[in-house]
Design an enzyme around this catalytic site. Structure first.
Site, short mmCIF file in Angstrom:
data_model
loop_
_atom_site.label_atom_id
_atom_site.label_comp_id
_atom_site.label_asym_id
_atom_site.label_seq_id
_atom_site.Cartn_x
_atom_site.Cartn_y
_atom_site.Cartn_z
N ASP A 152 69.80 51.90 -53.96
CA ASP A 152 69.38 51.50 -53.07
C ASP A 152 69.65 49.36 -52.89
OD1 ASP A 152 69.42 51.38 -49.05
OD2 ASP A 152 68.34 48.98 -50.18
N ASP A 196 74.25 49.49 -49.12
CA ASP A 196 74.24 48.70 -49.23
C ASP A 196 74.39 47.29 -50.05
OD1 ASP A 196 71.42 49.09 -50.04
OD2 ASP A 196 70.19 48.16 -48.36
N HIS A 223 61.08 51.50 -48.09
CA HIS A 223 60.13 50.15 -47.47
C HIS A 223 58.58 50.06 -47.61
CE1 HIS A 223 63.16 47.32 -49.32
NE2 HIS A 223 63.99 47.77 -48.32
N HIS A 274 68.26 47.14 -51.85
CA HIS A 274 66.59 46.53 -52.44
C HIS A 274 65.59 47.39 -52.75
CE1 HIS A 274 68.55 45.34 -48.41
NE2 HIS A 274 68.58 43.85 -48.73
ZN LIG Z 1 68.95 48.50 -48.92
#
Ligand SMILES: [Zn+2]
Length: 308
Positions: free
Chosen positions: A159, A243, A122, A161
């Site tokens: 992931d 996740d 991120h 996200h």
């Molecule tokens: Zn994540």
């Protein structure tokens, strides 16, 4: 050949406030997941600052250094914190990923897993966010291009996200194919299929909340794996966040440890076809500790099988 595994106790020196999901205990879960595997275990070295500067401006690195607290925490955004040990932890996450690239490209291991924290996908050029400080996987991709002379590196980010940081850092890099699957809508809000990069080399595959492994497998078979195949990578990097597991508290996909194993195997298939099996995987998210341990075991177990 074997699978190299990079870690360092400094990963546990990055301490987040009580109740924070990206916590020191994740390292114990990763260690449990790796415990039954015979790996070439190595210490993640400290990255030199020049390594970080491949993707981030000096002013950003200076801001992180200046923000380090003498004790307790300082806060960079709503959910990203620094503790006294955070800089060393983040520099070893970068250093471990770069060392893994060097080792795999020199033939010292068939593939590698980097089990460090904080995660990195991120972090944008000059923005720490989403628990991330430095874009480890992007920095390692740049190192493979600039120091090893590669022409084509693929990054696969599974992931849950979207890897907005990797996307931002690689947006104008035609030598890197960045492919991400992620739940949408979800933090950080980016990752629509229309976001394709300056050279059409970014592939975003949003997945609906509640979808399970069968949907993921179809998305990879139909969209992401053919794009990687056509790109003919000389190295494949993985942003390995776990996740998307059904038990994860931060998201709503329903993958199992076996889904991570399947996906790892399919990525290894493409690596075997194009680049002698060369894969470097680096830890991103995964916040349910038993699910993280089981998923890491499944993921690295396949890397180990395929490194022979
Ligand atoms: Zn994540």
């Amino acid at each position: 050949m074997t699978t190299a595994c990079y870690s360092h106790e400094a990963s546990s020196g990055h301490v987040t406030p009580p109740g924070h999901p990206e916590r020191v205990e994740r390292m114990q879960a990763v260690a449990e997941g790796l415990a039954g595997l015979e790996l070439d275990r190595r210490e993640a070295p400290l990255a030199e600052e020049a390594e970080v500067l491949r993707c981030h401006p000096a002013s950003y690195l200076a801001r992180i250094k200046a923000g380090l607290p003498e004790e307790g925490w300082s806060q960079l955004d709503g959910d990203t914190f620094l503790s006294p040990g955070s800089l060393e932890a983040a520099l070893r996450a970068v250093g471990g990923t770069c060392a893994a690239v060097d080792l795999v490209l020199s033939g010292g291991a068939g593939n590698a897993f980097v089990g460090c924290r904080p995660p990195g996908h991120h972090a944008e050029q000059d923005v720490a966010m989403g628990f991330c400080l430095f874009g480890s996987v992007s920095i390692a991709a740049k190192r493979a291009l600039e120091e090893h002379g590669l022409s084509r590196v693929a990054i696969v980010d599974f992931d849950v996200h979207h890897g907005n940081g990797t996307q931002a850092l690689m947006w104008d890099e035609p030598r890197v194919l960045f492919a991400s699957s992620h739940q949408m809508p979800l933090y950080p809000g980016t990752g629509a299929a229309e976001e394709r990069g300056a050279h059409g080399q970014i592939v975003n595959v949003p997945l609906r909340a509640g979808s399970a492994g069968a949907v993921m497998r179809a998305a990879y078979e139909d969209v992401i794996l053919p794009r990687i195949d056509a790109f003919r990578p000389e190295l494949i990097l993985i942003s390995a966040g776990f996740d998307a597991h059904a038990d994860d508290p931060l998201a709503g996909l329903n993958w199992t440890a076996q889904d991570f194993a399947w996906l790892t195997g399919r990525i290894c298939d493409l690596a075997a076809a194009h680049c002698g099996g060369r894969v470097v995987s680096t830890l991103e998210g995964g916040y349910d500790l038993p699910a993280l341990a089981a998923s890491v075991a499944a993921h690295v177990g396949v890397l180990k099988e395929r490194s022979a």
